[in-house]
Write an enzyme that holds these catalytic residues in place. Structure first.
Site, PDB file in Angstrom:
ATOM      1  N   ARG A 162       0.832  -1.217   0.000  1.00 54.38           N
ATOM      2  CA  ARG A 162       0.000   0.000   0.000  1.00 54.38           C
ATOM      3  C   ARG A 162       0.867   1.268   0.000  1.00 54.38           C
ATOM      4  O   ARG A 162       0.557   2.250   0.683  1.00 54.38           O
ATOM      5  CB  ARG A 162      -0.931   0.030   1.213  1.00 54.38           C
ATOM      6  CG  ARG A 162      -1.991  -1.049   1.230  1.00 54.38           C
ATOM      7  CD  ARG A 162      -2.969  -0.906   0.082  1.00 54.38           C
ATOM      8  NE  ARG A 162      -4.158  -1.725   0.265  1.00 54.38           N
ATOM      9  CZ  ARG A 162      -4.252  -3.013  -0.076  1.00 54.38           C
ATOM     10  NH1 ARG A 162      -3.211  -3.629  -0.638  1.00 54.38           N
ATOM     11  NH2 ARG A 162      -5.375  -3.670   0.122  1.00 54.38           N
ATOM     12  N   SER A 237     -10.715  -0.750   3.017  1.00 51.82           N
ATOM     13  CA  SER A 237      -9.965  -0.896   4.273  1.00 51.82           C
ATOM     14  C   SER A 237      -9.601   0.492   4.791  1.00 51.82           C
ATOM     15  O   SER A 237      -8.919   1.242   4.102  1.00 51.82           O
ATOM     16  CB  SER A 237      -8.666  -1.660   4.042  1.00 51.82           C
ATOM     17  OG  SER A 237      -8.927  -2.912   3.498  1.00 51.82           O
ATOM     18  N   GLU A 333      -5.171   3.703   6.288  1.00 50.88           N
ATOM     19  CA  GLU A 333      -4.750   3.484   4.908  1.00 50.88           C
ATOM     20  C   GLU A 333      -5.296   4.601   4.036  1.00 50.88           C
ATOM     21  O   GLU A 333      -4.690   4.983   3.042  1.00 50.88           O
ATOM     22  CB  GLU A 333      -5.311   2.130   4.447  1.00 50.88           C
ATOM     23  CG  GLU A 333      -4.627   1.574   3.229  1.00 50.88           C
ATOM     24  CD  GLU A 333      -5.596   1.028   2.216  1.00 50.88           C
ATOM     25  OE1 GLU A 333      -5.863   1.703   1.215  1.00 50.88           O
ATOM     26  OE2 GLU A 333      -6.091  -0.084   2.437  1.00 50.88           O
TER      27      GLU A 333
HETATM   28  N1  EPU Z   1     -10.584 -10.778  10.079  1.00 53.30           N
HETATM   29  C1  EPU Z   1     -11.254 -10.805  11.291  1.00 53.30           C
HETATM   30  N2  EPU Z   1     -12.289  -9.944  11.475  1.00 53.30           N
HETATM   31  C2  EPU Z   1     -12.683  -9.071  10.527  1.00 53.30           C
HETATM   32  C3  EPU Z   1     -11.994  -9.026   9.302  1.00 53.30           C
HETATM   33  C4  EPU Z   1     -10.934  -9.892   9.103  1.00 53.30           C
HETATM   34  O1  EPU Z   1     -10.938 -11.588  12.172  1.00 53.30           O
HETATM   35  O2  EPU Z   1     -13.650  -8.341  10.779  1.00 53.30           O
HETATM   36  C5  EPU Z   1      -9.510 -11.738   9.833  1.00 53.30           C
HETATM   37  C6  EPU Z   1      -9.993 -12.802   8.825  1.00 53.30           C
HETATM   38  O3  EPU Z   1     -10.621 -13.832   9.439  1.00 53.30           O
HETATM   39  C7  EPU Z   1      -8.697 -13.222   8.173  1.00 53.30           C
HETATM   40  C8  EPU Z   1      -7.830 -11.984   8.234  1.00 53.30           C
HETATM   41  O4  EPU Z   1      -8.417 -11.118   9.194  1.00 53.30           O
HETATM   42  O5  EPU Z   1      -8.085 -14.243   8.921  1.00 53.30           O
HETATM   43  C9  EPU Z   1      -7.649 -11.304   6.901  1.00 53.30           C
HETATM   44  O6  EPU Z   1      -8.922 -10.903   6.396  1.00 53.30           O
HETATM   45  P1  EPU Z   1      -9.194 -10.705   4.827  1.00 53.30           P
HETATM   46  O7  EPU Z   1      -8.669 -11.847   4.056  1.00 53.30           O
HETATM   47  O8  EPU Z   1     -10.606 -10.304   4.667  1.00 53.30           O
HETATM   48  O9  EPU Z   1      -8.234  -9.528   4.383  1.00 53.30           O
HETATM   49  P2  EPU Z   1      -7.779  -8.210   5.115  1.00 53.30           P
HETATM   50  O10 EPU Z   1      -6.362  -8.353   5.538  1.00 53.30           O
HETATM   51  O11 EPU Z   1      -8.765  -7.812   6.121  1.00 53.30           O
HETATM   52  C10 EPU Z   1      -6.788  -7.195   2.903  1.00 53.30           C
HETATM   53  C11 EPU Z   1      -6.831  -5.901   2.174  1.00 53.30           C
HETATM   54  C12 EPU Z   1      -8.149  -5.754   1.415  1.00 53.30           C
HETATM   55  C13 EPU Z   1      -8.245  -6.918   0.431  1.00 53.30           C
HETATM   56  C14 EPU Z   1      -8.177  -8.233   1.218  1.00 53.30           C
HETATM   57  C15 EPU Z   1      -8.147  -9.434   0.338  1.00 53.30           C
HETATM   58  C16 EPU Z   1      -5.463  -4.359   3.473  1.00 53.30           C
HETATM   59  C17 EPU Z   1      -5.447  -3.184   4.395  1.00 53.30           C
HETATM   60  N3  EPU Z   1      -6.666  -4.800   3.105  1.00 53.30           N
HETATM   61  O12 EPU Z   1      -7.815  -7.173   3.886  1.00 53.30           O
HETATM   62  O13 EPU Z   1      -8.102  -4.552   0.665  1.00 53.30           O
HETATM   63  O14 EPU Z   1      -9.454  -6.865  -0.312  1.00 53.30           O
HETATM   64  O15 EPU Z   1      -6.948  -8.262   2.003  1.00 53.30           O
HETATM   65  O16 EPU Z   1      -6.915  -9.517  -0.313  1.00 53.30           O
HETATM   66  O17 EPU Z   1      -4.392  -4.841   3.091  1.00 53.30           O
HETATM   67  C18 EPU Z   1      -8.734  -2.267   0.570  1.00 53.30           C
HETATM   68  O18 EPU Z   1      -7.536  -2.008   0.530  1.00 53.30           O
HETATM   69  O19 EPU Z   1      -9.615  -1.369   0.548  1.00 53.30           O
HETATM   70  C19 EPU Z   1      -9.151  -3.655   0.700  1.00 53.30           C
HETATM   71  C20 EPU Z   1     -10.420  -3.995   0.839  1.00 53.30           C
END
Ligand code: EPU
Length: 337
Positions: A162, A237, A333
């Site tokens: 990012r 995010s 972010e």
């Molecule tokens: N999780 C929780 N609770 C929540 C959300 C997530 O426990 O409310 C846990 C999930 O269970 C999982 C982990 O966190 O084990 C990761 O969650 P997820 O795969 O949904 O991805 P993320 O890390 O929350 C990132 C990006 C997203 C992108 C997704 C998928 C960042 C800041 N965000 O989210 O990007 O869509 O991975 O690759 O890196 C964005 O930048 O706007 C965005 C949506």
């Protein structure tokens, strides 16, 4: 080209915040852009793309340039590869869909990300194991001070998680006018190991997925977790996933053995901010019209008429509570104005 005064930006930011711009102009050609810049507007410049990664907390006493440059062009094509140029004002998802229809591979995991092509390199957008930098070839920019048109190669962009040069040394100095992508033809290198993509494909009995099938999987997953900004204002995010040292991680893991994490390097660990926010008790909570999304705690939402200040207050409360409960600092972010 028409300069408007005191223009509401409600429909120009995906949070749907009703702040106003002192001056606003929509830019449709590079000549228009040069003309406006050469006239050296007296107010500070504010470059607006798709408005999908920002939180407005006040009216902008600025000259807002809405970059609305359109066009997609195939520059070079071989049997295995293609170079495609998209102008900065093209909607990101529509561009991804264009590539999928032509069977140009590499962007399918980045389906349905809000925003425009020209702002995608600034934060090196990423999702489901793929980042913009994986297919990025170069971008054309206009230097604000000199009106010189130059090109930034992938190396020159210094992409990180990012992050890019446009958030650092080059910040506020250039306007990205177009981006060139190097995409595959036929021999697609697909990436389906992240999260639920494989599960979605298996559920649909697909074992040799096309890029279209992967795009459909990503769209389904995003739609099930992330709110549609057209329905519920948000900026994706809100926070970055924090990356911590092994010492901090060891302590954290002892206290929270159930927390998910990714090893970035042997000395760095990424902890999902969504998990930290949920653990701090904020998931699905609503405070007036500002809230934390019920399916993804990383996303802050505007239920109707929240002000940017209210959303920012909520973000700061979350940041404080996460720090108190886990010792970890999460940083926004989205860009705050
Ligand atoms: N999780 C929780 N609770 C929540 C959300 C997530 O426990 O409310 C846990 C999930 O269970 C999982 C982990 O966190 O084990 C990761 O969650 P997820 O795969 O949904 O991805 P993320 O890390 O929350 C990132 C990006 C997203 C992108 C997704 C998928 C960042 C800041 N965000 O989210 O990007 O869509 O991975 O690759 O890196 C964005 O930048 O706007 C965005 C949506």
């Amino acid at each position: 080209m028409q300069i408007e005064e005191n223009k509401s930006l409600k429909t120009y930011n995906t949070f749907g915040i009703d702040c106003h711009a002192r001056y606003f102009v929509s830019i449709e050609t590079i000549d228009e852009l040069k003309k406006v810049l050469s006239e050296k507007p007296s107010a500070a410049l504010f470059i607006l793309g798709g408005g999908s990664n920002m939180l407005l907390t006040k009216d902008l006493n600025a000259f807002v340039l809405h970059i609305n440059l359109k066009g997609i062009e195939i520059l070079k094509e071989t049997d295995t590869e293609v170079l495609v140029k998209a102008m900065a004002g093209e909607n990101w998802h529509e561009f991804v869909q264009y590539c999928i229809e032509k069977d140009f591979g590499g962007l399918e995991n980045l389906s349905l990300i809000p925003g425009n092509v020209g702002t995608a390199p600034i934060q090196n957008i990423g999702a489901y194991g793929v980042e913009l930098r994986d297919t990025f070839e170069s971008c054309s920019v206009l230097e604000i001070e000199t009106l010189k048109e130059t090109v930034f190669t992938k190396e020159e962009c210094s992409f990180g998680y990012r992050n890019s040069i446009f958030k650092n040394e080059a910040k506020g100095k250039f306007i990205i006018t177009s981006v060139i992508f190097r995409l595959t033809k036929g021999n697609h290198k697909t990436s389906v190991s992240y999260g639920d993509i494989q599960k979605n494909l298996t559920d649909r009995n697909i074992n040799k997925p096309t890029i279209k099938a992967i795009s459909e999987a990503v769209i389904a997953i995003r739609q099930s977790k992330l709110p549609d900004p057209k329905v519920l204002g948000n900026s994706g995010s809100f926070f970055k996933n924090p990356i911590v040292t092994s010492e901090i991680f060891k302590e954290f893991k002892q206290k929270f053995p159930e927390a998910p994490f990714y090893e970035v390097s042997p000395t760095e660990f990424k902890i999902p901010a969504g998990w930290l926010i949920e653990n701090a008790g904020f998931k699905g909570k609503r405070f007036g019209d500002a809230g934390v999304h019920k399916n993804q705690a990383l996303v802050l939402v505007n239920y109707a008429n929240a002000t940017g200040k209210e959303i920012w207050q909520l973000a700061m409360d979350i940041q404080k509570k996460v720090k108190q409960t886990t010792g970890i600092f999460i940083e926004p972010e989205v860009n705050i104005f």
